[in-house]
Design an enzyme around this catalytic site. Structure first.
Site, mmCIF file in Angstrom:
data_model
loop_
_atom_site.group_PDB
_atom_site.id
_atom_site.type_symbol
_atom_site.label_atom_id
_atom_site.label_comp_id
_atom_site.label_asym_id
_atom_site.label_seq_id
_atom_site.Cartn_x
_atom_site.Cartn_y
_atom_site.Cartn_z
ATOM 1 N N HIS A 249 0.829 -1.220 0.000
ATOM 2 C CA HIS A 249 0.000 0.000 0.000
ATOM 3 C C HIS A 249 0.864 1.271 0.000
ATOM 4 O O HIS A 249 0.372 2.351 -0.266
ATOM 5 C CB HIS A 249 -1.022 -0.002 1.159
ATOM 6 C CG HIS A 249 -0.454 0.327 2.511
ATOM 7 N ND1 HIS A 249 -1.240 0.689 3.575
ATOM 8 C CD2 HIS A 249 0.818 0.354 2.973
ATOM 9 C CE1 HIS A 249 -0.480 0.916 4.635
ATOM 10 N NE2 HIS A 249 0.766 0.717 4.298
ATOM 11 N N ASP A 250 2.160 1.103 0.285
ATOM 12 C CA ASP A 250 3.067 2.269 0.257
ATOM 13 C C ASP A 250 3.482 2.630 -1.168
ATOM 14 O O ASP A 250 4.159 3.647 -1.364
ATOM 15 C CB ASP A 250 4.360 1.952 1.030
ATOM 16 C CG ASP A 250 4.125 1.827 2.526
ATOM 17 O OD1 ASP A 250 3.194 2.478 3.033
ATOM 18 O OD2 ASP A 250 4.881 1.079 3.179
ATOM 19 N N GLU A 278 -3.333 -6.746 3.689
ATOM 20 C CA GLU A 278 -3.571 -5.339 3.351
ATOM 21 C C GLU A 278 -5.064 -5.042 3.388
ATOM 22 O O GLU A 278 -5.895 -5.955 3.252
ATOM 23 C CB GLU A 278 -3.084 -5.039 1.919
ATOM 24 C CG GLU A 278 -1.583 -5.080 1.716
ATOM 25 C CD GLU A 278 -0.901 -3.739 1.966
ATOM 26 O OE1 GLU A 278 -1.554 -2.784 2.456
ATOM 27 O OE2 GLU A 278 0.310 -3.646 1.665
ATOM 28 N N GLU A 314 -4.608 2.660 -0.853
ATOM 29 C CA GLU A 314 -5.352 1.450 -0.522
ATOM 30 C C GLU A 314 -6.117 1.039 -1.771
ATOM 31 O O GLU A 314 -6.492 1.894 -2.581
ATOM 32 C CB GLU A 314 -6.302 1.693 0.656
ATOM 33 C CG GLU A 314 -5.619 2.176 1.923
ATOM 34 C CD GLU A 314 -4.500 1.262 2.419
ATOM 35 O OE1 GLU A 314 -4.544 0.044 2.163
ATOM 36 O OE2 GLU A 314 -3.564 1.773 3.075
HETATM 37 C C1 LIG Z 1 4.533 0.440 6.567
HETATM 38 S S1 LIG Z 1 5.978 -0.409 7.054
HETATM 39 C C2 LIG Z 1 5.332 -2.026 7.406
HETATM 40 C C3 LIG Z 1 6.227 -2.807 8.333
HETATM 41 C C4 LIG Z 1 5.694 -4.201 8.696
HETATM 42 N N1 LIG Z 1 5.449 -5.012 7.525
HETATM 43 C C5 LIG Z 1 4.454 -4.096 9.528
HETATM 44 O O1 LIG Z 1 3.356 -4.332 8.999
HETATM 45 O O2 LIG Z 1 4.549 -3.767 10.718
HETATM 46 C C6 LIG Z 1 6.823 -0.649 5.501
HETATM 47 C C7 LIG Z 1 8.182 -1.298 5.627
HETATM 48 O O3 LIG Z 1 8.780 -1.406 4.317
HETATM 49 C C8 LIG Z 1 10.167 -1.201 4.469
HETATM 50 N N2 LIG Z 1 10.776 -0.839 3.183
HETATM 51 C C9 LIG Z 1 10.647 0.319 2.485
HETATM 52 N N3 LIG Z 1 11.367 0.269 1.362
HETATM 53 C C10 LIG Z 1 11.968 -0.949 1.347
HETATM 54 C C11 LIG Z 1 12.859 -1.594 0.421
HETATM 55 N N4 LIG Z 1 13.238 -0.967 -0.694
HETATM 56 N N5 LIG Z 1 13.292 -2.839 0.706
HETATM 57 C C12 LIG Z 1 12.901 -3.471 1.852
HETATM 58 N N6 LIG Z 1 12.041 -2.913 2.755
HETATM 59 C C13 LIG Z 1 11.587 -1.667 2.502
HETATM 60 C C14 LIG Z 1 10.249 -0.076 5.475
HETATM 61 O O4 LIG Z 1 11.528 0.048 6.053
HETATM 62 C C15 LIG Z 1 9.168 -0.493 6.465
HETATM 63 O O5 LIG Z 1 9.681 -1.299 7.498
#
Ligand SMILES: C[S@@+](CC[C@H](N)C(=O)[O-])C[C@H]1O[C@@H](n2cnc3c(N)ncnc32)[C@H](O)[C@@H]1O
Length: 348
Positions: A249-250, A278, A314
């Site tokens: 979702h990011d 999600e 979303e």
């Molecule tokens: C919204 S958080 C969700 C963390 C975890 N899955 C949870 O639900 O608690 C998104 C995660 O994606 C990781 N992230 C962002 N870009 C990334 C990348 N290029 N490779 C690996 N992880 C990444 C961030 O560091 C973060 O921990």
């Protein structure tokens, strides 16, 4: 008739107060966490009068009284003849409790996370490619976190609150989800909270918690979980199945397709699957959904994506279907659970 119209107009104006002063809920709950009100009451295990609470917290009694009056009115704390007492809601505000949601409130009410909200209309008007977060802070949320270890920890701790709530709901709602799997990689797993809960619930699993190097470096050790650092756009550690919670979702569709392709390359060709946890927005609500409370949370999360991420959003069921098909998955299922997200299973 005229009187009725007047009453309706007055009610509408009062409704608007919610939007003018709605922030007070967030601000006062944040204040309560910072003061440690729930922690003091939890330690005391009995009703506590104002004088004692203000002495323990070293606070001004008249000011604390007003804070408590607000919080009691909002039913976050209760007050009986002997003093203030905890409620199920205030117990979630104890800072280090196993079920604590305090870190999530502290994350979202932090000035760094609040500043972008002032740029929401500008983004919508300009159709801006960059999120208000990126405009406000000069880099996207993940680069900002990589350069600011305190903020990174705040994000990891905040995300862990949802993980503690969501992962048990996933296991309850899909009891056979992890059957037959030996290894599981949590892609973007943050500080490993989800994997820690999963290996405890499913002790046959060997867990890999995979995230960016600065996140993994700060993740606590956990028996049964190996932390691996890397970039999910470049490659994902091999495992029987991949788990992605609150990660896709990011990102926009093109980035999600890249991530999903890396997951497909990583998983077992025969018994492998990708498990996505999600929100699925726009679905019919069931009766237990308590007056659309969960859909409100999902749509609020979508607004968070608009403010904080450059391409995230979303998705509806048909958007997920389209995305997974484009990423080359041939079969997928959607399962509603008793929580904000659904469980999506996708097979190559
Ligand atoms: C919204 S958080 C969700 C963390 C975890 N899955 C949870 O639900 O608690 C998104 C995660 O994606 C990781 N992230 C962002 N870009 C990334 C990348 N290029 N490779 C690996 N992880 C990444 C961030 O560091 C973060 O921990």
């Amino acid at each position: 008739m005229e009187r009725q119209e007047e009453l309706k107009a007055a009610a509408a104006k009062e409704e608007i107060w919610k939007y003018a002063y709605g922030f007070t809920d967030m601000a006062v709950v944040k204040c309560a966490i910072e003061l440690g009100i729930a922690d003091a009451l939890e330690r005391h295990q009995a009703p506590m009068p104002l004088a004692q609470l203000s002495s323990i917290l070293r606070c001004s009694s008249p000011h604390l009284h007003r804070i408590m009056r607000f919080l009691v009115h909002r039913q976050i704390f209760k007050e009986d003849s002997k003093g203030y007492v905890q409620t199920p809601i205030s117990r979630l505000l104890v800072r280090n409790g196993e079920q604590s949601m305090a870190a999530l409130v502290l994350l979202e009410s932090n000035p760094v996370m609040l500043a972008p909200w002032h740029g929401l209309s500008a983004r919508v008007q300009g159709g801006g490619a960059s999120a208000p977060f990126t405009t406000a802070h000069g880099s996207d949320i993940w680069c900002y976190s990589a350069a600011n270890s305190a903020h990174s920890k705040m994000i990891d701790d905040g995300m862990a609150c949802d993980a503690r709530l969501w992962v048990p709901a996933v296991v309850d709602g899909c009891p056979k989800l992890f059957d037959g799997l030996r290894t599981l990689v949590d892609v973007g797993g943050g500080n490993g909270t989800a994997m820690r809960i999963l290996v405890k619930a499913c002790p046959w699993l060997c867990g890999i918690n995979f995230d960016l190097p600065h996140v993994v470096a700060a993740a606590p050790d956990c028996v049964g979980v190996e932390h691996v650092a890397g970039d999910m756009f470049h490659g994902v550690p091999k495992a029987d199945a991949a788990f992605l919670m609150k990660v896709l979702h990011d990102w926009g569709d093109e980035e999600c397709i890249q991530i999903l392709r890396r997951c497909r390359e990583a998983i077992d060709k025969d018994k492998g699957k990708v498990i996505i946890v999600e929100a699925v927005v726009g679905e019919e609500e069931n009766e237990e959904d308590n007056n659309n409370r969960l859909e409100y949370a999902r749509l609020s999360l979508d607004m968070v994506m608009l403010a904080h991420t450059d391409t995230g959003k979303e998705r509806t069921k048909s958007e997920w279907t389209h995305l997974l098909t484009r990423a080359g998955f041939t079969r997928f299922t959607f399962t509603r659970i008793h929580a904000i997200p659904s469980v999506i299973q996708a097979w190559p």
